[in-house]
Design a protein around this motif. Structure first.
Motif, short mmCIF file in Angstrom:
data_model
loop_
_atom_site.label_atom_id
_atom_site.label_comp_id
_atom_site.label_asym_id
_atom_site.label_seq_id
_atom_site.Cartn_x
_atom_site.Cartn_y
_atom_site.Cartn_z
N GLU A 642 49.27 32.37 43.06
CA GLU A 642 48.43 33.33 43.77
C GLU A 642 48.77 34.74 43.30
OE1 GLU A 642 48.06 32.19 48.19
OE2 GLU A 642 49.99 31.34 47.56
N THR A 643 47.76 35.60 43.31
CA THR A 643 47.98 37.02 43.01
C THR A 643 47.31 37.86 44.09
OG1 THR A 643 45.97 37.24 41.67
CG2 THR A 643 48.00 36.56 40.53
N SER A 644 47.89 39.02 44.37
CA SER A 644 47.30 39.93 45.35
C SER A 644 47.97 41.29 45.23
CB SER A 644 47.46 39.39 46.77
OG SER A 644 48.83 39.28 47.11
N ASN A 645 47.28 42.30 45.79
CA ASN A 645 47.86 43.63 45.90
C ASN A 645 48.59 43.73 47.24
OD1 ASN A 645 46.65 44.42 43.46
ND2 ASN A 645 44.77 45.05 44.49
N VAL A 646 49.82 44.25 47.24
CA VAL A 646 50.58 44.36 48.49
C VAL A 646 51.26 45.72 48.52
CG1 VAL A 646 51.02 41.88 48.68
CG2 VAL A 646 52.66 43.32 47.47
N HIS A 647 51.64 46.11 49.73
CA HIS A 647 52.41 47.33 49.93
C HIS A 647 53.68 46.96 50.69
CE1 HIS A 647 53.40 51.56 50.63
NE2 HIS A 647 53.65 51.22 51.89
N VAL A 665 52.03 44.49 42.70
CA VAL A 665 51.19 43.31 42.45
C VAL A 665 52.06 42.10 42.71
CG1 VAL A 665 49.99 41.97 40.71
CG2 VAL A 665 49.67 44.44 40.81
N LEU A 666 51.61 41.24 43.63
CA LEU A 666 52.36 40.04 44.01
C LEU A 666 51.87 38.84 43.21
CD1 LEU A 666 54.18 38.25 45.80
CD2 LEU A 666 52.31 38.21 47.47
N VAL A 667 52.80 38.12 42.58
CA VAL A 667 52.51 36.83 41.95
C VAL A 667 53.38 35.80 42.66
CG1 VAL A 667 52.46 35.50 39.83
CG2 VAL A 667 52.07 37.97 39.76
#
Length: 878
Positions: A642-647, A665-667
């Protein structure tokens, strides 16, 4: 009745005087006895404390010995049983450690083949106690007193077997510790006068005798009862006995055991190594302290008798009645009637003053009572504002009182619901006995601290740190227990994470430090093996052997690259990377690699930010995670990427000190496999740690991923539960806004590698320089060579300088100039000069923070001939 009282005053005073004198005599006798008991008790306690302290020192000595052997056992140069390589490592440890006479290794036959000290003649240790014990048990052991056959020093030896894959012993490494060092460490400057320190080995042989007496080092001391008991006792003890010099002392004996806790990662049965015996004089003679008291006591007694007699006569005639009035008023006052007062009197003598004083005292007590009530309320408010838990317990381990913070910590509805409750109801069961012993010890007068697990009313556990002391709630009451406690749960979690990060950084520095020399060796091995394979085409049997050397060198190269990746010392060539594109392109390869039993699911987030990372290292990291996931799913399963933008905010960073707040960027790579236990999760990123069978994995996969992420300024986190699968989350920092993805330039084609240009090779390693020059000449180049920067500059300034097309130089060079500085000086002489750097380690002049400087051409060691040819050609046409 009054007449009887008056008539009996004299007799009573005289009787009181006699009683006082008798009690004074008894007190004197009792005091002498108490002085003697206190002196003995102090000597006993002193011996016990010194025994505990020296026991901890002895334990550290044994732990250091086995830690040295365990660290040494991890070196491939030791495991390879090459005498020179092993002796070099042993010499390094000998020079880096204190107190050791020699460090080395022997064969299963006892022959000394590896030694930090050069032996003047062949040495065999088959008769040494440590050798026999290790060969018999197959486990680490400690020997007896011995004279070092190499340098003649008095020693005791620690030994550890290194085993083959079939479990048999391949060799035994040892470290010989000088008994003089043990004496220097254990000989405390604070020992009471007349104290002794004796150290014996497990069979009772003398190692240390301080101060030196009639015994000889190595002599068996079991004829001395104290030493005989110390050699055989399984636990610490303190006893009174006679020393070798005939003096009576309290002796504290501590046996130091070699057990698994002293040798991390190795299970072994507890074996006594040495025993430390501390002797403290049992002082008894205190008569000299009492001599001056005898005469003064008699004189004081006589004066006291005269004063008491005169006082009685005066008081009996003038003060009896007013005293009775005062007595009656005092009884009312004692019952709590603070309004009682004596009648006013005009007497100005002592009785009048006493009456007035009583009335003043009654008024003051009335005011004090009011103040005490206000103070009690004020103290309650102070306790309730204290953020820590303040609790008072009695000897029955029940709550006497607690503040509001303590009741809230235990989730109790109010303070009254806690009073009278058993404190053990709020303590984890495994800590019951330890906590009970702690409370009773504090009530007996000791100040102590303890950390334990508290279980609140909801069943949640908290790590609590308490600092406790004894307290009297009333003058005539027994001691109670008072403690201030704080919830350390989150602090301990944070500290554990910080320790883990520091440990990983330390291991990284160690592994990165050996890369430079090792990569030089691998360059020569790999390159020459490759040449042999080509030139032995007509001799298959020799070509096969050369091929094995080439494969071994290649595996060494891969292992070095993985170690450098973990150590965050690899050369990164970061580009602006679209992670979604990379993951999508990699999915088919992962699917083919994992097989049909593992399904791969890809879940990419739209609008994913770009990151600055090395694409090749990113692909390698994802492949390593996928392979680990496959091994965790032996019967097949689901792999999800999975990939997503996170803070990551400040709260997350507070719980994870290794993370920095910001946009990432989360992998996430998840599997449905067997999962990890908490113990495995703690060591998952450690290099060479693996749960796979021997030979099925190097234990560097997750370590390499960890190093790559950290070197890319990212963060990595494991979430796992046994039987529920594992998720590993990689956080890579977001790149600057608007940065476009850069294309990686194409490499030079393999067929376009020959040339006729002139190349100056600058390399301080002679073997590497000879190999490189030979390969370049085979490719048609004209080659000049120099061993250091000064020689290279001389060539540039000579008649051949203008004809040089390319400078091929190692970054790390001996002398005053490195490769980068050499290139800058050469460019001043020949501005159109091309430069290609080479290095086996990244902490140098062309790589900063693990990233290659802009515009710099670099060929990383070790490399194959084809890599050399292509990179040379590419540098010439850059």
């Amino acid at each position: 009745m009054l007449a009887y009282f008056r008539a009996g005053v004299t007799a009573r005073v005289l009787g009181f005087l006699g009683l006082c004198l008798a009690l004074g005599g008894l007190v004197g006798i009792w005091t002498i006895e108490q002085y003697q008991q206190v002196a003995e008790k102090l000597a006993f306690e002193s011996a016990k404390r010194l025994g505990d302290f020296t026991g901890s020192i002895g334990t550290q000595i044994v732990r250091n010995g086995f830690s040295t052997l365990q660290a040494m056992s991890g070196f491939q140069r030791v495991q390879g049983m090459n005498p020179k390589d092993c002796s070099d490592v042993a010499r390094f440890f000998l020079n880096s450690s204190l107190g050791y006479s020699n460090i080395g290794a022997v064969t299963p036959a006892g022959d000394l083949y590896c030694s930090a000290l050069k032996a003047p003649h062949p040495v065999n240790h088959r008769d040494a106690v440590w050798f026999k014990r290790t060969m018999q048990t197959g486990a680490p052991a400690v020997g007896n007193f011995q004279i070092n056959p190499v340098n003649g020093k008095q020693i005791i030896t620690f030994s550890m077997p290194l085993k083959k894959p079939d479990g048999s012993i391949a060799q035994i490494i040892f470290a010989s510790l000088e008994t003089a060092y043990i004496e220097s460490v254990i000989r405390l400057p604070s020992l009471p006068a007349g104290s002794t320190v004796t150290v014996i080995d497990q069979d009772g042989n003398l190692l240390v005798d301080h101060p030196a007496g009639s015994a000889t080092p190595g002599e068996n001391m079991t004829h001395w009862p104290i030493a005989a008991r110390g050699a055989s006792a399984a636990t610490r003890f303190v006893m009174e006995g006679t020393g070798l010099d005939g003096s009576r002392r309290f002796y504290a004996s501590t046996g130091i055991y070699a057990r698994g806790a002293l040798i991390p990662g190795i299970a072994t049965q507890p074996t006594k190594s040495i025993s430390i015996i501390i002797g403290v004089p049992a002082k008894r003679d205190i008569a000299t302290l009492l001599t001056p008291l005898k005469a003064s006591g008699a004189a004081i007694g006589l004066v006291f008798l005269l004063i008491l007699t005169g006082t009685y006569i005066f008081l009996s005639r003038t003060m009896l009645r007013p005293i009775r009035q005062i007595h009656a008023a005092a009884r009312q006052l004692r019952r709590g009637d603070f309004s009682v007062r004596l009648p006013a009197t005009s007497r100005r003598d002592e009785i009048g003053m006493l009456s007035n004083s009583f009335n003043e005292m009654a008024s003051a007590l009335a005011e004090r009572d009011s103040d005490l009530r206000q103070t009690s309320e004020r103290l309650r408010r102070i306790l309730d504002t204290e953020p820590g838990c303040v609790k008072i317990l009695d000897r029955d381990l029940r709550f006497v009182d607690i503040n509001r913070a303590g009741a809230e910590l235990m989730c109790a509805p109010d303070i009254e619901s806690v009073r009278g409750a058993d404190v053990l109801d709020f303590v984890a069961e495994e800590d019951h006995e330890r906590f009970r012993a702690h409370i009773l010890s504090v009530i007996d007068g000791r100040r102590e601290s303890i950390t334990y697990q508290l279980v609140d009313c909801n069943g949640d556990r908290h790590w609590i740190e308490s600092h406790a002391a004894a307290i009297r709630l009333a003058d005539d009451a027994q001691h109670a227990y008072i403690a201030i406690s704080r919830d350390k749960t989150e602090e301990l979690k944070t500290a554990a994470q910080l320790v883990q990060a520091q440990k990983m950084e330390s291991i990284g520095r160690l592994t990165g430090g050996v890369a430079h020399d090792f990569n030089n060796l691998l360059t020569v091995m790999l390159g020459n093996a490759e040449v042999l394979v080509e030139r032995l085409a007509d001799r298959p049997e020799l070509r096969h052997l050369a091929g094995m050397i080439e494969q071994a060198a290649q595996r060494g190269s891969e292992l070095t690259h993985r170690m450098l990746a973990f150590a965050r010392r690899q050369v990164l060539r970061p580009t602006e990377l679209d992670v979604n594109t990379l993951v999508t392109q990699l999915t088919d390869l992962i699917g083919r690699t994992l097989g049909e039993d593992v399904r791969v699911r890809l879940d990419t987030a739209p609008g994913l930010w770009h990151v600055s990372a090395d694409p090749a290292q990113m692909e390698s990291a994802l492949l390593n995670l996928a392979l680990n996931a496959r091994d965790a799913m032996p019967d097949g399963g689901m792999l999800t990427i999975e990939t997503s933008n996170v803070h990551l905010d400040a709260d997350y960073a507070a719980l994870n000190p290794a993370a920095t707040p910001g946009d990432y960027v989360l992998v996430a790579v998840s599997d449905s496999g067997t999962g990890m236990t908490p113990a495995v999760m703690e060591k998952a990123f450690d290099p060479f740690f693996t749960t796979k069978p021997t030979g099925k994995g190097s234990g560097l996969g997750l370590s390499m991923v960890y190093g790559f992420v950290k070197q890319s300024q990212g963060h990595i986190k494991i979430y796992s539960e046994a039987g529920q699968g594992t998720t590993i989350r990689i956080y890579l920092p977001k790149s600057a806004e608007g940065t476009a993805v850069r294309e990686i330039p194409e490499a030079v084609h393999e067929t376009d590698v020959n040339g006729q240009e002139t190349i100056l090779v600058v390399e301080d390693e002679e073997a590497v320089r000879a190999y490189v020059c030979a390969q370049l000449r085979d490719l048609g180049y004209r080659v000049l060579e120099a061993p250091h920067a000064e020689a290279a500059l001389a060539i540039f300034e000579g008649e051949d300088g203008a004809s040089i097309d390319l400078l091929f130089t190692d970054v790390v060079l001996p002398g005053g100039l490195n490769g980068r500085q050499l290139a800058e000086r050469a460019a001043l002489l020949h501005p159109r000069l091309k430069v290609l750097y080479t290095t086996g380690y990244t902490e140098n002049a062309v790589v900063h923070n693990g990233k290659l400087d802009a515009g710099v051409q670099l060929l990383t060691k070790p490399y194959r001939r084809a890599d050399l040819a292509r990179q040379i050609r590419q540098a010439l046409f850059a």
